[in-house]
Write a protein that holds these residues in place. Sequence first.
Motif, PDB file in Angstrom:
ATOM      1  N   THR A 139      28.609  35.318  39.822  1.00 48.00           N
ATOM      2  CA  THR A 139      28.352  35.361  38.394  1.00 48.00           C
ATOM      3  C   THR A 139      29.370  36.233  37.674  1.00 48.00           C
ATOM      4  OG1 THR A 139      26.829  37.226  38.716  1.00 48.00           O
ATOM      5  CG2 THR A 139      25.862  35.011  38.628  1.00 48.00           C
ATOM      6  N   HIS A 140      29.615  35.871  36.424  1.00 50.93           N
ATOM      7  CA  HIS A 140      30.277  36.743  35.458  1.00 50.93           C
ATOM      8  C   HIS A 140      29.226  37.025  34.398  1.00 50.93           C
ATOM      9  CE1 HIS A 140      34.835  35.773  36.248  1.00 50.93           C
ATOM     10  NE2 HIS A 140      34.223  36.326  37.288  1.00 50.93           N
ATOM     11  N   PRO A 141      28.414  38.063  34.578  1.00 55.29           N
ATOM     12  CA  PRO A 141      27.249  38.272  33.707  1.00 55.29           C
ATOM     13  C   PRO A 141      27.566  38.462  32.236  1.00 55.29           C
ATOM     14  CG  PRO A 141      27.643  40.193  35.091  1.00 55.29           C
ATOM     15  CD  PRO A 141      28.523  39.104  35.610  1.00 55.29           C
ATOM     16  N   SER A 142      28.728  39.039  31.926  1.00 55.73           N
ATOM     17  CA  SER A 142      29.058  39.274  30.515  1.00 55.73           C
ATOM     18  C   SER A 142      30.495  38.886  30.193  1.00 55.73           C
ATOM     19  CB  SER A 142      28.824  40.748  30.152  1.00 55.73           C
ATOM     20  OG  SER A 142      29.587  41.608  30.982  1.00 55.73           O
ATOM     21  N   GLN A 143      31.143  38.173  31.103  1.00 53.51           N
ATOM     22  CA  GLN A 143      32.520  37.752  30.886  1.00 53.51           C
ATOM     23  C   GLN A 143      32.579  36.238  30.754  1.00 53.51           C
ATOM     24  OE1 GLN A 143      35.656  39.947  33.224  1.00 53.51           O
ATOM     25  NE2 GLN A 143      33.916  40.490  34.503  1.00 53.51           N
ATOM     26  N   ARG A 144      33.747  35.764  30.344  1.00 60.56           N
ATOM     27  CA  ARG A 144      33.909  34.322  30.239  1.00 60.56           C
ATOM     28  C   ARG A 144      34.108  33.706  31.625  1.00 60.56           C
ATOM     29  NH1 ARG A 144      39.414  33.039  30.397  1.00 60.56           N
ATOM     30  NH2 ARG A 144      40.801  34.851  30.343  1.00 60.56           N
ATOM     31  N   CYS A 145      34.141  32.400  31.670  1.00 59.76           N
ATOM     32  CA  CYS A 145      34.260  31.664  32.921  1.00 59.76           C
ATOM     33  C   CYS A 145      35.739  31.513  33.286  1.00 59.76           C
ATOM     34  CB  CYS A 145      33.605  30.290  32.773  1.00 59.76           C
ATOM     35  SG  CYS A 145      33.525  29.352  34.299  1.00 59.76           S
ATOM     36  N   PHE A 146      36.198  32.349  34.207  1.00 63.65           N
ATOM     37  CA  PHE A 146      37.592  32.313  34.644  1.00 63.65           C
ATOM     38  C   PHE A 146      37.677  32.974  36.007  1.00 63.65           C
ATOM     39  CE2 PHE A 146      37.122  36.587  33.415  1.00 63.65           C
ATOM     40  CZ  PHE A 146      38.191  37.324  33.908  1.00 63.65           C
ATOM     41  N   MET A 147      38.874  32.972  36.585  1.00 54.97           N
ATOM     42  CA  MET A 147      39.105  33.612  37.876  1.00 54.97           C
ATOM     43  C   MET A 147      39.946  34.866  37.665  1.00 54.97           C
ATOM     44  SD  MET A 147      37.848  31.861  40.606  1.00 54.97           S
ATOM     45  CE  MET A 147      38.980  31.776  41.989  1.00 54.97           C
ATOM     46  N   SER A 148      39.377  36.029  37.975  1.00 55.51           N
ATOM     47  CA  SER A 148      40.126  37.283  37.860  1.00 55.51           C
ATOM     48  C   SER A 148      41.104  37.395  39.020  1.00 55.51           C
ATOM     49  CB  SER A 148      39.162  38.469  37.890  1.00 55.51           C
ATOM     50  OG  SER A 148      38.612  38.640  39.192  1.00 55.51           O
ATOM     51  N   ASP A 151      39.196  37.784  42.127  1.00 57.96           N
ATOM     52  CA  ASP A 151      38.630  36.493  42.511  1.00 57.96           C
ATOM     53  C   ASP A 151      39.671  35.624  43.217  1.00 57.96           C
ATOM     54  OD1 ASP A 151      36.296  37.295  41.278  1.00 57.96           O
ATOM     55  OD2 ASP A 151      36.647  36.131  39.457  1.00 57.96           O
ATOM     56  N   LEU A 152      40.904  35.657  42.714  1.00 55.47           N
ATOM     57  CA  LEU A 152      41.961  34.836  43.306  1.00 55.47           C
ATOM     58  C   LEU A 152      42.238  35.247  44.748  1.00 55.47           C
ATOM     59  CD1 LEU A 152      44.517  34.579  40.341  1.00 55.47           C
ATOM     60  CD2 LEU A 152      42.782  32.922  41.037  1.00 55.47           C
ATOM     61  N   HIS A 153      42.234  36.544  45.010  1.00 56.83           N
ATOM     62  CA  HIS A 153      42.467  37.012  46.377  1.00 56.83           C
ATOM     63  C   HIS A 153      41.308  36.627  47.296  1.00 56.83           C
ATOM     64  CE1 HIS A 153      46.206  39.433  46.294  1.00 56.83           C
ATOM     65  NE2 HIS A 153      45.934  39.537  44.991  1.00 56.83           N
ATOM     66  N   THR A 154      40.078  36.689  46.769  1.00 56.05           N
ATOM     67  CA  THR A 154      38.931  36.253  47.559  1.00 56.05           C
ATOM     68  C   THR A 154      39.032  34.766  47.863  1.00 56.05           C
ATOM     69  OG1 THR A 154      37.516  37.942  46.558  1.00 56.05           O
ATOM     70  CG2 THR A 154      36.418  36.085  47.613  1.00 56.05           C
ATOM     71  N   GLN A 155      39.394  33.971  46.844  1.00 57.39           N
ATOM     72  CA  GLN A 155      39.520  32.532  47.038  1.00 57.39           C
ATOM     73  C   GLN A 155      40.625  32.207  48.032  1.00 57.39           C
ATOM     74  OE1 GLN A 155      37.701  30.108  46.417  1.00 57.39           O
ATOM     75  NE2 GLN A 155      39.049  28.359  46.786  1.00 57.39           N
ATOM     76  N   PHE A 156      41.705  32.974  48.023  1.00 58.25           N
ATOM     77  CA  PHE A 156      42.799  32.752  48.968  1.00 58.25           C
ATOM     78  C   PHE A 156      42.285  32.826  50.404  1.00 58.25           C
ATOM     79  CE2 PHE A 156      46.067  34.598  51.766  1.00 58.25           C
ATOM     80  CZ  PHE A 156      47.041  33.609  51.690  1.00 58.25           C
ATOM     81  N   SER A 157      41.436  33.810  50.682  1.00 62.54           N
ATOM     82  CA  SER A 157      40.930  33.962  52.047  1.00 62.54           C
ATOM     83  C   SER A 157      40.078  32.767  52.455  1.00 62.54           C
ATOM     84  CB  SER A 157      40.127  35.266  52.174  1.00 62.54           C
ATOM     85  OG  SER A 157      38.953  35.223  51.389  1.00 62.54           O
ATOM     86  N   TYR A 158      39.322  32.197  51.509  1.00 64.15           N
ATOM     87  CA  TYR A 158      38.516  31.023  51.828  1.00 64.15           C
ATOM     88  C   TYR A 158      39.387  29.785  52.046  1.00 64.15           C
ATOM     89  CZ  TYR A 158      33.933  33.121  51.053  1.00 64.15           C
ATOM     90  OH  TYR A 158      32.797  33.885  51.174  1.00 64.15           O
ATOM     91  N   GLN A 159      40.379  29.580  51.183  1.00 65.06           N
ATOM     92  CA  GLN A 159      41.230  28.397  51.327  1.00 65.06           C
ATOM     93  C   GLN A 159      42.114  28.469  52.562  1.00 65.06           C
ATOM     94  OE1 GLN A 159      41.869  27.491  46.657  1.00 65.06           O
ATOM     95  NE2 GLN A 159      43.349  26.465  47.958  1.00 65.06           N
ATOM     96  N   MET A 160      42.398  29.672  53.040  1.00 70.02           N
ATOM     97  CA  MET A 160      43.131  29.796  54.296  1.00 70.02           C
ATOM     98  C   MET A 160      42.297  29.275  55.461  1.00 70.02           C
ATOM     99  SD  MET A 160      46.248  30.948  54.173  1.00 70.02           S
ATOM    100  CE  MET A 160      46.500  31.638  55.811  1.00 70.02           C
TER     101      MET A 160
END
Length: 234
Positions: A139-148, A151-160
């Motif tokens: 969740t982004h409880p008070s932020q807009r819908c985007f990838m910080s 978040d990008l580094h976390t996603q990198f580990s999953y896509q690897m």
Amino acid sequence: MAASYCLQKGVHTVTQSSPSPTISCIHSIPHVAEVSRITSADSAGSSSDGLAASKVLKDVHISAQLMEDFLALARDNTDKDLETCGVLGAFLKGGTFYVTTLIIPKQESTSDSCLALNEEEIFAIQNELSLYPVGWIHTHPSQRCFMSSIDLHTQFSYQMMVPEAVAIVMAPTDNSRAYGIFRLSDPSGMNILKECKETGYHPHREPSDGSPIYDHCSNVYVNPNLRFEICDLR
């Protein structure tokens, strides 16, 4: 953790006895007419080469109810302006990933970050149920819908681990779009994150080929035939 497996009337059922009684199943042959792609209308945009990418990547099926239930489980944290995260586990059947398990790990949260704890508990469930880690949701409880940048580094580990892995961002206070399903562009975005050694919040350079560093997924489908389990380890 004990688990039993059975096949009944074309439905693959998994019953897990620990950490909590849960049942998840998928129809062996989904009704195509009832399955819909996550389109630009749903996620507010898609890449120009998204269709080409979807021909290379395996399709990922997910239940819209899973996202709604995750948001409900996160509500207490959201009301306190704290992020909540979960891990998506999937079966691979007939060349398609079916997200059938949502694991909510023990975690530490702030208004703009979430750190999973005791990750060995996540791995134990994935291994016991033979699940692929096809991404994560937060969740982004008070932020807009985007990838910080984090978040990008976390996603990198999953896509690897799994090229089809997705990042689902739920942003209940973003009036322009409530959620997004993202992945790093490949190879451009993946190469940038591979070379980045910075931590915390920081800018990333734009890919030299003009493509975005991340984009909306075009190989994700909402499947109303798909049932799922939730393992809340908190």
